[in-house]
Scaffold this active site. Structure first.
Site, short mmCIF file in Angstrom:
data_model
loop_
_atom_site.label_atom_id
_atom_site.label_comp_id
_atom_site.label_asym_id
_atom_site.label_seq_id
_atom_site.Cartn_x
_atom_site.Cartn_y
_atom_site.Cartn_z
CE LYS A 54 -3.80 -2.29 2.05
NZ LYS A 54 -4.88 -2.85 3.87
CD GLN A 98 -3.83 -4.46 6.45
OE1 GLN A 98 -3.15 -3.47 6.03
NE2 GLN A 98 -3.63 -5.43 6.07
CG ASP A 121 -9.73 0.04 6.03
OD1 ASP A 121 -9.38 -0.90 4.02
OD2 ASP A 121 -8.80 0.10 6.61
#
Ligand code: GUN
Length: 296
Positions: A54, A98, A121
Site C-alpha cells: 500500500k 491494518q 477503508d
C-alpha cells in the site's frame, strides 16, 4: 476452451495511471497532495507485506504517505490517541488501520474512532450505512475492486444471478449490497452463501457470476460452477513458502478445475488483490477532494 483470465494486476495498472494524472492535476490546479497514513500494530508478516504494498503504491502515485509502525503491546488508549492525531492532521486525507489488530484491542472501538471522512477503508458504521442506502462517500476497497474489474472486463452484471460465498463485513456483505443496488455494474440478483447454507453448490451452480470470499482454500470446485460463468476469487490463502521464503498463495477457488468451466476467472495472485490496493488509492484521492471541496 479455458477461461479468459481477468488480470486485476493489469486493470489496476491502468487505473493507477489515471490516478497519477489526477494527483498531478490536483497539485497543479489546487496545490493539494492526497495524504495517506497506514498504521500497523505488531509484526504479522502478512499484514507487513500488505502495508508495504500500500505504501509503495501511494509513493508511486505521488501521495504524501506515512507508514506508522507500532509495537504489538501498544495500548488501546495510545492507539486511539494516535488516530486522533491523524484525524486532526490536515495533510492526511486517509487513515488505514491494518487489520487484524493484536488480541486485546477492540477493533470496533478503533474503527469507530476514525473520522468517517478519512475512513478510506469504508469500515466505519457511518460509511457502511451510507453504502447501504446507496449514497456512499467511499466504497470498501475489495468490493470496489471486484465491481470495477467486472465493469472493465465487460461482464454483464445487470440482471445477472450472482452467488457470493462468504458473509464477512469486509467483502461478502458489502459486495452483495453493491451489486444489488441500482447503477452501473450493479442491478444484479444476489444470493449470499455462508457456513450454514444447506447446499452451496445449488446456488453457485445457477449463478452467472460467482464471488468466492469464504477464506477456505480451493473451496469452490469446478463442478460447483455453471459452464460459462464468471468467477471472481477473493481468497488469499498461504499454503507454503518457496525455497527463497516467498509466500505461496492459493485462492478460494480450485483454479485448475474452474478455469476449464468458467468463461472468465481471476487468478490468485494477480487478480483481485492489486485492485484492492488501487481502490484504496482512489478513495484517498477522493478524500483529498472532499476535504478541499474540489468537485470532479
Ligand atoms: N486486513 C485485510 N484486509 C484489510 C483491508 O482491506 N483493510 C484493512 N485495514 N485491513 C485489512
Amino acid at each position: 476452451m479455458p477461461a479468459k483470465l481477468l488480470k486485476g494486476a493489469e486493470v489496476a495498472k491502468e487505473i493507477r495511471a489515471e490516478l497519477k494524472k489526477e494527483v498531478e492535476s490536483l497539485k497543479e490546479k489546487h496545490g493539494v497532495v492526497p495524504g495517506l497514513v497506514t498504521i500497523l500494530v505488531g509484526e504479522n508478516p502478512a499484514s507487513q507485506s500488505y502495508v508495504r504494498a500500500k505504501q509503495k503504491t501511494a509513493h508511486e502515485l505521488g501521495f504524501h504517505s506515512v507508514q506508522d509502525n507500532q509495537p504489538a503491546d501498544l495500548s488501546e488508549d495510545k492507539l486511539l490517541a494516535l488516530i486522533d492525531k491523524y484525524n486532526k492532521d490536515p495533510q492526511i486525507d486517509g487513515i488505514l488501520v491494518q487489520l487484524p489488530l493484536p488480541k486485546g484491542v477492540n477493533e470496533n472501538k478503533i474503527l469507530l474512532a476514525i473520522d468517517p471522512s478519512k475512513d478510506v477503508d469504508a469500515f466505519h458504521p457511518v460509511n457502511v450505512g451510507k453504502l447501504m442506502i446507496g449514497e456512499p462517500d467511499y466504497l470498501p476497497c475489495t468490493p470496489a475492486g471486484i465491481q470495477e474489474l467486472l465493469i472493465r472486463s465487460g461482464t454483464e452484471v445487470s440482471g445477472a444471478e450472482v452467488a457470493v460465498v462468504g458473509r464477512s463485513n469486509i467483502v461478502g456483505k458489502p459486495i452483495a449490497v453493491m451489486l444489488m443496488q441500482k447503477g452501473p455494474g450493479a442491478n444484479a440478483t444476489v444470493t449470499v452463501c455462508h457456513t450454514r447454507t444447506k447446499d452451496v453448490k445449488f446456488h453457485t451452480k445457477r449463478a452467472d457470476i460467482v464471488i468466492a470470499a469464504a477464506g477456505v482454500t480451493e473451496y469452490v470446485k469446478g463442478d460447483m460452477i455453471k459452464p460459462g460463468a464468471v468467477v471472481i476469487d477473493v481468497g488469499v490463502n498461504e499454503v507454503g513458502k518457496t525455497a527463497d521464503g516467498k509466500r505461496i498463495l492459493k485462492g478460494d477457488v480450485a483454479f485448475d478445475e474452474a478455469v476449464e468451466v468458467a468463461s472468465a476467472i481471476t487468478p490468485v495472485p494477480g487478480g483481485v488483490g492489486p485492485m484492492t490496493i488501487t481502490m484504496l488509492m482512489k478513495n484517498t484521492v477522493r478524500g483529498c477532494k472532499l476535504h478541499h471541496n474540489i468537485k470532479d
